[in-house]
Design a protein around this motif. Structure first.
Motif, mmCIF file in Angstrom:
data_model
loop_
_atom_site.group_PDB
_atom_site.id
_atom_site.type_symbol
_atom_site.label_atom_id
_atom_site.label_comp_id
_atom_site.label_asym_id
_atom_site.label_seq_id
_atom_site.Cartn_x
_atom_site.Cartn_y
_atom_site.Cartn_z
ATOM 1 N N ALA A 144 0.832 -1.206 0.000
ATOM 2 C CA ALA A 144 0.000 0.000 0.000
ATOM 3 C C ALA A 144 0.867 1.256 0.000
ATOM 4 O O ALA A 144 0.573 2.230 -0.710
ATOM 5 N N GLU A 145 1.927 1.247 0.785
ATOM 6 C CA GLU A 145 2.821 2.404 0.843
ATOM 7 C C GLU A 145 3.462 2.661 -0.519
ATOM 8 O O GLU A 145 3.556 3.824 -0.975
ATOM 9 N N ALA A 205 0.830 3.974 -2.943
ATOM 10 C CA ALA A 205 0.475 5.345 -2.568
ATOM 11 C C ALA A 205 1.548 6.331 -3.023
ATOM 12 O O ALA A 205 1.238 7.426 -3.516
ATOM 13 N N ARG A 254 1.068 9.412 -5.600
ATOM 14 C CA ARG A 254 1.454 10.763 -5.189
ATOM 15 C C ARG A 254 2.397 11.398 -6.211
ATOM 16 O O ARG A 254 2.342 12.606 -6.475
ATOM 17 N N ILE A 285 -4.438 1.445 2.304
ATOM 18 C CA ILE A 285 -3.882 2.504 1.448
ATOM 19 C C ILE A 285 -4.606 3.829 1.642
ATOM 20 O O ILE A 285 -4.060 4.901 1.353
ATOM 21 N N LYS A 286 -5.814 3.784 2.180
ATOM 22 C CA LYS A 286 -6.612 5.005 2.330
ATOM 23 C C LYS A 286 -6.097 5.923 3.444
ATOM 24 O O LYS A 286 -6.590 7.042 3.584
ATOM 25 N N PHE A 300 -3.151 7.179 3.468
ATOM 26 C CA PHE A 300 -2.136 8.082 2.926
ATOM 27 C C PHE A 300 -2.798 9.347 2.384
ATOM 28 O O PHE A 300 -3.766 9.270 1.620
ATOM 29 N N ILE A 321 -3.625 11.647 -2.141
ATOM 30 C CA ILE A 321 -3.629 10.781 -3.324
ATOM 31 C C ILE A 321 -5.066 10.567 -3.783
ATOM 32 O O ILE A 321 -6.001 10.617 -2.990
ATOM 33 N N LEU A 370 -7.296 7.738 -5.438
ATOM 34 C CA LEU A 370 -7.286 6.309 -5.711
ATOM 35 C C LEU A 370 -8.078 5.976 -6.970
ATOM 36 O O LEU A 370 -9.014 6.687 -7.341
ATOM 37 N N SER A 411 -11.621 7.108 -2.815
ATOM 38 C CA SER A 411 -10.626 7.778 -1.973
ATOM 39 C C SER A 411 -11.146 8.120 -0.597
ATOM 40 O O SER A 411 -10.421 8.628 0.223
#
Length: 303
Positions: free
Chosen positions: A193-194, A197, A201, A289-290, A292, A295, A297, A302
């Motif tokens: 996920a990081e 993300a 970004r 992931i949400k 972060f 961003i 998605l 998002s």
């Protein structure tokens, strides 16, 4: 050796994503599967496909010699066995309880002793592989049990899973290996996920990033599997965020008892905790992931 008619009967308690797949796999191997689930109608729906619907764990246990429990955690397993209309009181001496949940290994060790006092054999048998592998009979089981329990339930284990690892002659080892697996699974999902993300970004096209990473050294099974959910904008829970809040919590509790440091597991646990408290507890674990900021998605998912 030809199995008796009693051997061809098995109980499954819990018809969620994994439990339903296990029940179907056992049925496809010629077992008569007695099943129940806390959700109204789940067992009846399974019965329409050839199973036997039961109203309670006790009713399941009364008709079989091997009971497979596929519920979320230790508390639910306690309820299955010792709650109202629980299975333990209905299980015959010499019958076997197969516990497939991810739990504290010390709790599993204690459960083996409690069931032994009732004359019930026990398999510490956590599972891995997801719903698709459970349904195809290709999941993995990390088991530990006495030779007597393996002798009584081994045919069921071999029918349920593609790989059945026998890790010890008493409870505990199966659950220990499973939480180590969950350490890696949770860290890999958080890292995937990081990475995705960061790509979003930096303005990288998500589908292009996915294509490159899944054909490069940075790939992992979790990146390939879970980031596909992100690309689809589909957070329907196959394994929810809160599962990893629980499982990584078990990992950390186990390590804390011997003051063993787990910095990556601790960071991943905090990420899933953050996602849970932000409102994504019941979403697919890829929804981590949400957390972060800044961003957008895929598919506009998002929020």
């Amino acid at each position: 050796m030809t199995q008796s008619m009693a051997d061809r009967k098995v109980g499954v308690i819990g018809l969620g994503a994994m439990g339903l797949g296990i029940a179907k796999t056992l049925r496809n191997h010629g077992y008569t599967v007695h099943a129940c689930d806390a959700r109204p109608g789940a067992a009846a729906d399974f019965a329409k496909e050839g199973g036997v619907a039961c109203a309670t764990p006790a009713e399941v246990a009364a008709g079989v010699d091997v009971v497979v429990s596929v519920v979320v955690n230790a508390a639910q397993t306690e309820a299955v066995l010792f709650g109202e209309a629980g299975a333990a009181a209905a299980m015959r001496p010499g019958s076997t309880f197969v516990m497939c949940s991810t739990v504290d290994p010390n709790w599993s060790i204690a459960l083996e002793a409690r069931l032994a006092q009732l004359g019930i054999l026990y398999v510490d048998g956590p599972i891995s592989g997801g719903a698709a592998k459970a349904a195809s009979g290709q999941m993995t089981m990390m088991t530990s049990a006495t030779p007597e329990a393996y002798a009584a339930a081994g045919h069921v284990l071999d029918a349920m899973a593609g790989k059945v690892y026998r890790l010890g002659d008493k409870a505990g080892a199966g659950s220990k290996v499973k939480i180590i697996n969950q350490l890696l699974a949770g860290v890999h999902i958080a890292a995937a996920a990081e990475a995705m993300a960061l790509g979003l970004r930096e303005g990288v096209a998500a589908d292009a990033l996915y294509e490159v990473i899944t054909h490069s050294a940075g790939n992992s099974w979790m990146f390939e599997n879970r980031m596909a959910h992100v690309l689809a904008g589909d957070y329907t829970p196959l394994s929810a965020v809160d599962i990893f809040v629980k499982d990584l919590g078990l990992v950390l509790d186990t390590a804390r008892a011997t003051k063993f440091p787990l910095p990556l597991a601790a960071t991943a646990h905090q990420m899933f905790m953050q996602a849970s408290t932000a409102g994504y507890a019941k979403e697919d674990d890829s929804a981590v992931i949400k957390i972060f900021p800044g961003i957008t998605l895929p598919e506009g998912q998002s929020k």
